[in-house]
Scaffold this motif. Structure first.
Motif, PDB file in Angstrom:
ATOM      1  N   LYS A  55      -8.803  27.771   2.699  1.00  0.00           N
ATOM      2  CA  LYS A  55      -9.715  27.511   3.812  1.00  0.00           C
ATOM      3  C   LYS A  55     -10.444  26.185   3.624  1.00  0.00           C
ATOM      4  O   LYS A  55     -10.693  25.458   4.586  1.00  0.00           O
ATOM      5  N   ALA A  56     -10.772  25.831   2.378  1.00  0.00           N
ATOM      6  CA  ALA A  56     -11.512  24.596   2.107  1.00  0.00           C
ATOM      7  C   ALA A  56     -10.690  23.347   2.421  1.00  0.00           C
ATOM      8  O   ALA A  56     -11.240  22.254   2.547  1.00  0.00           O
ATOM      9  N   ASP A  57      -9.367  23.479   2.542  1.00  0.00           N
ATOM     10  CA  ASP A  57      -8.506  22.331   2.812  1.00  0.00           C
ATOM     11  C   ASP A  57      -8.451  21.957   4.285  1.00  0.00           C
ATOM     12  O   ASP A  57      -7.879  20.925   4.644  1.00  0.00           O
ATOM     13  N   HIS A  58      -9.036  22.796   5.151  1.00  0.00           N
ATOM     14  CA  HIS A  58      -8.950  22.549   6.591  1.00  0.00           C
ATOM     15  C   HIS A  58      -9.664  21.248   6.962  1.00  0.00           C
ATOM     16  O   HIS A  58     -10.836  21.048   6.654  1.00  0.00           O
ATOM     17  N   ASN A  59      -8.927  20.326   7.589  1.00  0.00           N
ATOM     18  CA  ASN A  59      -9.439  19.012   8.004  1.00  0.00           C
ATOM     19  C   ASN A  59      -9.943  18.175   6.833  1.00  0.00           C
ATOM     20  O   ASN A  59     -10.767  17.262   7.018  1.00  0.00           O
ATOM     21  N   LYS A  60      -9.469  18.451   5.648  1.00  0.00           N
ATOM     22  CA  LYS A  60      -9.872  17.694   4.471  1.00  0.00           C
ATOM     23  C   LYS A  60      -8.918  16.515   4.272  1.00  0.00           C
ATOM     24  O   LYS A  60      -7.702  16.710   4.215  1.00  0.00           O
ATOM     25  N   PRO A  61      -9.429  15.274   4.156  1.00  0.00           N
ATOM     26  CA  PRO A  61      -8.557  14.113   3.980  1.00  0.00           C
ATOM     27  C   PRO A  61      -7.774  14.198   2.669  1.00  0.00           C
ATOM     28  O   PRO A  61      -8.290  14.632   1.647  1.00  0.00           O
ATOM     29  N   LEU A  62      -6.520  13.775   2.737  1.00  0.00           N
ATOM     30  CA  LEU A  62      -5.647  13.763   1.570  1.00  0.00           C
ATOM     31  C   LEU A  62      -5.100  12.351   1.398  1.00  0.00           C
ATOM     32  O   LEU A  62      -4.476  11.806   2.310  1.00  0.00           O
ATOM     33  N   SER A  63      -5.333  11.739   0.246  1.00  0.00           N
ATOM     34  CA  SER A  63      -4.863  10.381   0.004  1.00  0.00           C
ATOM     35  C   SER A  63      -4.486  10.222  -1.465  1.00  0.00           C
ATOM     36  O   SER A  63      -4.792  11.070  -2.306  1.00  0.00           O
ATOM     37  N   CYS A  64      -3.801   9.125  -1.758  1.00  0.00           N
ATOM     38  CA  CYS A  64      -3.420   8.843  -3.144  1.00  0.00           C
ATOM     39  C   CYS A  64      -3.747   7.388  -3.474  1.00  0.00           C
ATOM     40  O   CYS A  64      -3.834   6.541  -2.587  1.00  0.00           O
ATOM     41  N   SER A  69       3.483  20.635   0.120  1.00  0.00           N
ATOM     42  CA  SER A  69       4.144  19.594  -0.651  1.00  0.00           C
ATOM     43  C   SER A  69       3.865  18.250   0.005  1.00  0.00           C
ATOM     44  O   SER A  69       4.276  18.010   1.145  1.00  0.00           O
ATOM     45  N   ALA A  70       3.145  17.379  -0.696  1.00  0.00           N
ATOM     46  CA  ALA A  70       2.798  16.057  -0.177  1.00  0.00           C
ATOM     47  C   ALA A  70       3.418  14.999  -1.085  1.00  0.00           C
ATOM     48  O   ALA A  70       3.481  15.162  -2.308  1.00  0.00           O
ATOM     49  N   SER A  71       3.885  13.906  -0.493  1.00  0.00           N
ATOM     50  CA  SER A  71       4.492  12.835  -1.274  1.00  0.00           C
ATOM     51  C   SER A  71       3.765  11.521  -1.026  1.00  0.00           C
ATOM     52  O   SER A  71       3.305  11.245   0.087  1.00  0.00           O
ATOM     53  N   CYS A  72       3.652  10.713  -2.067  1.00  0.00           N
ATOM     54  CA  CYS A  72       3.044   9.390  -1.997  1.00  0.00           C
ATOM     55  C   CYS A  72       4.044   8.402  -2.592  1.00  0.00           C
ATOM     56  O   CYS A  72       4.465   8.563  -3.739  1.00  0.00           O
ATOM     57  N   SER A  73       4.446   7.395  -1.808  1.00  0.00           N
ATOM     58  CA  SER A  73       5.502   6.474  -2.243  1.00  0.00           C
ATOM     59  C   SER A  73       5.033   5.031  -2.163  1.00  0.00           C
ATOM     60  O   SER A  73       4.222   4.662  -1.304  1.00  0.00           O
ATOM     61  N   VAL A  74       5.595   4.204  -3.068  1.00  0.00           N
ATOM     62  CA  VAL A  74       5.312   2.775  -3.072  1.00  0.00           C
ATOM     63  C   VAL A  74       6.495   2.059  -3.719  1.00  0.00           C
ATOM     64  O   VAL A  74       7.167   2.615  -4.600  1.00  0.00           O
ATOM     65  N   GLN A  97       0.834  -1.195   0.000  1.00  0.00           N
ATOM     66  CA  GLN A  97       0.000   0.000   0.000  1.00  0.00           C
ATOM     67  C   GLN A  97       0.875   1.254   0.000  1.00  0.00           C
ATOM     68  O   GLN A  97       1.908   1.287   0.670  1.00  0.00           O
ATOM     69  N   PRO A  98       0.477   2.255  -0.761  1.00  0.00           N
ATOM     70  CA  PRO A  98       1.261   3.503  -0.790  1.00  0.00           C
ATOM     71  C   PRO A  98       1.176   4.240   0.541  1.00  0.00           C
ATOM     72  O   PRO A  98       0.194   4.113   1.273  1.00  0.00           O
ATOM     73  N   THR A  99       2.199   4.990   0.842  1.00  0.00           N
ATOM     74  CA  THR A  99       2.228   5.796   2.068  1.00  0.00           C
ATOM     75  C   THR A  99       2.280   7.278   1.696  1.00  0.00           C
ATOM     76  O   THR A  99       3.009   7.670   0.775  1.00  0.00           O
ATOM     77  N   VAL A 100       1.513   8.091   2.417  1.00  0.00           N
ATOM     78  CA  VAL A 100       1.434   9.529   2.166  1.00  0.00           C
ATOM     79  C   VAL A 100       2.169  10.269   3.275  1.00  0.00           C
ATOM     80  O   VAL A 100       2.008   9.948   4.456  1.00  0.00           O
ATOM     81  N   SER A 101       2.947  11.253   2.891  1.00  0.00           N
ATOM     82  CA  SER A 101       3.663  12.083   3.857  1.00  0.00           C
ATOM     83  C   SER A 101       3.407  13.542   3.523  1.00  0.00           C
ATOM     84  O   SER A 101       3.562  13.973   2.377  1.00  0.00           O
ATOM     85  N   VAL A 102       2.979  14.321   4.546  1.00  0.00           N
ATOM     86  CA  VAL A 102       2.695  15.731   4.340  1.00  0.00           C
ATOM     87  C   VAL A 102       2.800  16.449   5.684  1.00  0.00           C
ATOM     88  O   VAL A 102       2.518  15.867   6.732  1.00  0.00           O
ATOM     89  N   LYS A 103       3.214  17.683   5.637  1.00  0.00           N
ATOM     90  CA  LYS A 103       3.240  18.511   6.840  1.00  0.00           C
ATOM     91  C   LYS A 103       1.793  18.826   7.202  1.00  0.00           C
ATOM     92  O   LYS A 103       1.060  19.425   6.420  1.00  0.00           O
ATOM     93  N   GLU A 104       1.381  18.441   8.406  1.00  0.00           N
ATOM     94  CA  GLU A 104      -0.032  18.516   8.770  1.00  0.00           C
ATOM     95  C   GLU A 104      -0.507  19.936   9.052  1.00  0.00           C
ATOM     96  O   GLU A 104      -1.647  20.272   8.766  1.00  0.00           O
ATOM     97  N   GLU A 105       0.331  20.778   9.636  1.00  0.00           N
ATOM     98  CA  GLU A 105      -0.092  22.139   9.974  1.00  0.00           C
ATOM     99  C   GLU A 105       0.531  23.136   9.007  1.00  0.00           C
ATOM    100  O   GLU A 105       1.743  23.237   8.913  1.00  0.00           O
TER     101      GLU A 105
END
Length: 272
Positions: free
Chosen positions: A120-129, A72-77, A56-64
């Motif tokens: 503002k719309a990104d607040h608490n919005k799930p991010l996945s790949c 900048s978000a990264s998804c690796s597999v 399964q891919p893993t997502v990494s992003v600065k949360e705050e």
């Protein structure tokens, strides 16, 4: 072993690369395999192939992050076929960049980097790949990352007043001001159109409303700045005042005398 055309020698022998490609790979393709090269004699090498499920891919992003800041978000597999790398799909739009890195034991690491501006719309919005492999297998990141978008650099926005718009003269009206701000508004100030200060506080009780009550507005204030609402104009119903009779304004109709005064029509009885 493979008689149906599922194998291909993709390495360059002149560069001492004898890589073998198996497409599509099946669970039954699990090793061991022997590699042999004939150059005036032969040598052989044992290779054990272990077929497992796709990771399964893993997502990494600065949360705050701060609103307006680039995220900048990264998804690796990991995968085992550099000539057919997996395809990445994100749940958020933005600029995408692909990277690949060779690991050990015939593995490669594929990474998709997504860059976008936080709103503002990104607040608490799930991010996945989601990753799609060449054979059609699809894997989605198991853990959804949620951004915490900070609005620390913003003055209050969406300042509005809630109130009862239709009232009768002499009644009391409660007006409440609200806004969106982080940090929250620390004070609210009420003024009339002329700029005269009427009240300080989130709620304003207007006692004994008059037809002559003009427009007013609320200003929300926090540590960053301030912003005011749109003007509020009450719709006040009232009874006509007793009329001041002017001889030149009289006209007669049956048993009553009518006259106009300040755009109001009044009537009085005629006494003979």
């Amino acid at each position: 072993v493979f008689s149906n055309g599922r194998t291909e020698l993709v390495g360059n022998i002149t560069q001492k690369n004898c890589s073998l490609k198996i497409d599509p790979l099946r669970q039954s393709d699990q090793g061991p395999f022997y590699f042999r090269i004939e150059l005036g004699g032969y040598n052989h090498l044992l290779c054990d192939l272990l077929v497992t499920g796709a990771p399964q891919p893993t997502v990494s992003v600065k949360e705050e992050v701060v609103k307006g800041q680039n995220v900048s978000a990264s998804c690796s597999v990991s995968h085992s076929c550099p000539s057919s790398p997996p395809e990445f799909t994100w749940t958020h739009s933005g600029e995408k960049r692909f990277q690949t890195q060779q690991l050990t034991d015939g593995q490669w690491k594929a990474t998709s980097v997504l860059t976008f501006k936080a709103t503002k719309a990104d607040h608490n919005k799930p991010l996945s790949c989601t990753v799609r492999y060449k054979g059609g297998l699809v894997q989605t990141s198991q853990h959804h990352e949620e951004l915490i978008v900070c609005f620390c650099a913003d003055a209050p926005v969406n300042v509005k007043v809630d109130y009862k718009s239709h009232v009768k003269e002499g009644e009391t009206v409660q007006l409440t001001c609200s806004s969106e701000a982080n940090p929250p508004a620390k004070s609210y100030l009420w003024k009339n159109e002329a700029g005269a200060r009427l009240h300080q506080g989130q709620s304003y009780k207007l006692i004994n409303v008059s037809r002559h009550t003009g427009a007013l507005y609320c200003t929300a204030i926090n540590t960053v700045g301030k912003r005011r609402s749109s003007p509020v104009q009450l719709n006040v119903s009232f009874k006509p005042d007793p009329c001041n009779i002017h001889k030149n304004s009289l006209y007669y109709n049956n048993d009553f005398t009518w006259f106009l005064f300040e755009q109001e029509r009044c009537r009085i009885s005629i006494f003979s």
